[in-house]
Enzyme design. Structure first.
Site, PDB file in Angstrom:
ATOM      1  N   SER A   1     133.004 -14.868 -64.662  1.00 43.07           N
ATOM      2  CA  SER A   1     133.455 -13.489 -64.476  1.00 43.07           C
ATOM      3  C   SER A   1     132.233 -12.583 -64.436  1.00 43.07           C
ATOM      4  CB  SER A   1     134.369 -13.067 -65.635  1.00 43.07           C
ATOM      5  OG  SER A   1     134.575 -11.661 -65.648  1.00 43.07           O
TER       6      SER A   1
ATOM      7  N   LYS B   1     133.053 -16.571 -70.720  1.00 36.09           N
ATOM      8  CA  LYS B   1     132.608 -16.533 -69.330  1.00 36.09           C
ATOM      9  C   LYS B   1     131.086 -16.573 -69.231  1.00 36.09           C
ATOM     10  CE  LYS B   1     136.691 -16.541 -67.559  1.00 36.09           C
ATOM     11  NZ  LYS B   1     137.163 -17.749 -66.851  1.00 36.09           N
TER      12      LYS B   1
ATOM     13  N   TYR C   1     136.552 -13.219 -74.504  1.00 38.75           N
ATOM     14  CA  TYR C   1     136.638 -13.559 -73.090  1.00 38.75           C
ATOM     15  C   TYR C   1     135.262 -13.459 -72.446  1.00 38.75           C
ATOM     16  CZ  TYR C   1     137.889 -13.062 -68.141  1.00 38.75           C
ATOM     17  OH  TYR C   1     137.969 -13.200 -66.780  1.00 38.75           O
TER      18      TYR C   1
END
Length: 262
Positions: free
Chosen positions: A141, A158, A154
């Site tokens: 990401s 990533k 998160y």
């Protein structure tokens, strides 16, 4: 794409599903993994109508034994995939200001977003190396460039898979194995909509899948989009940390939505 075997995890997600549809063609073998049975079967049938041979799985990817049995006994025993796209992922975010994500949620995010792709590589690379070809695709990401305050775990997952994929690329290149790291911005999906904060430059899944497929075909090291958002988030990692934090606050990434925002 004739006689190409493509494995996609997270196929019932927005990006995974769009990629499956793009790869579906006569002579292509698709191995699709997803958690939602009805959506998975509907996707498989749509891909079959385009001429692809499709098998599906709903195993728990975070169960090491189940993952090993699936990859070794069901996938590679039939045909070693030419392209493996580790697209399965999930998110978590704090529920109230000053609180962390629940510990169980944080562990689940790290397990699916980071530990599972690493485990998949452990099983698949020996087979690809023996054959002398293959392409691993890890979905990271743009949040990997600089951790977003509203989604810290998160962002960490990533960033981890970005670093892992970049490391593997150089290590495996002499053996004919390509590695690409996909770094999307915001792609329309239920998970995207659930993320706190603004969502500039949101893309439809079909556009994202088209760019990803083109990058995989070219064995690009990084497939990042949209360009301007990738450029901006990369600068967040280069600027002094205090300035980056102030910028994120101004842009609305340090405030959770309230009932008044509904």
């Amino acid at each position: 794409m004739s006689n190409t075997c493509v494995l996609i995890t997270g196929a019932t997600g927005a990006i995974g599903g769009a990629l499956a549809r793009r790869y579906a063609a006569a002579g292509t073998r698709l191995i699709l993994h997803g958690r939602r049975q009805e959506a998975l079967e509907a996707l498989a049938e749509r891909c079959r109508r385009r001429g692809a041979r499709v098998t599906t799985s709903r195993i728990d990817l975070t169960d090491p034994e189940a993952l090993a049995r699936w990859l070794e006994d069901e996938v590679c025993a039939v045909a070693v995939p030419d392209i493996v796209i580790a697209c399965a992922g999930q998110n978590a975010h704090p529920a109230t200001p000053g609180a962390l994500e629940p510990a169980a949620d944080a562990q689940a995010v790290l397990a699916l977003n980071l530990a599972v792709p690493v485990a998949m590589a452990q099983h698949l690379v020996p087979h690809m190396r023996a054959r002398g070809s293959g392409q691993l695709v890890f979905v990271s990401s743009l949040a990997a460039w600089y951790g977003l305050p509203t989604t810290p775990t998160y962002s960490a997952s990533k960033a981890g898979i970005k670093a892992y994929g970049e490391g593997l690329r150089g290590w495996l290149a002499p053996f004919g194995i390509g590695v690409s790291v996909v770094m999307p911005g915001y792609v329309s999906s239920p998970m995207c909509q659930a993320m706190p904060g603004p969502k500039p430059g949101e893309w439809p899944p079909e556009r994202a899948a088209r760019v990803i497929q083109r990058g995989i075909r070219a064995n690009r090291a990084r497939i990042a989009f949209p360009f301007w958002l990738g450029w901006g988030t990369r600068w967040l990692g280069l600027l002094p940390a205090g300035l980056s934090q102030r910028l994120l606050k101004v842009l609305g990434y340090q405030r959770l939505p309230s009932a008044d925002d509904e």
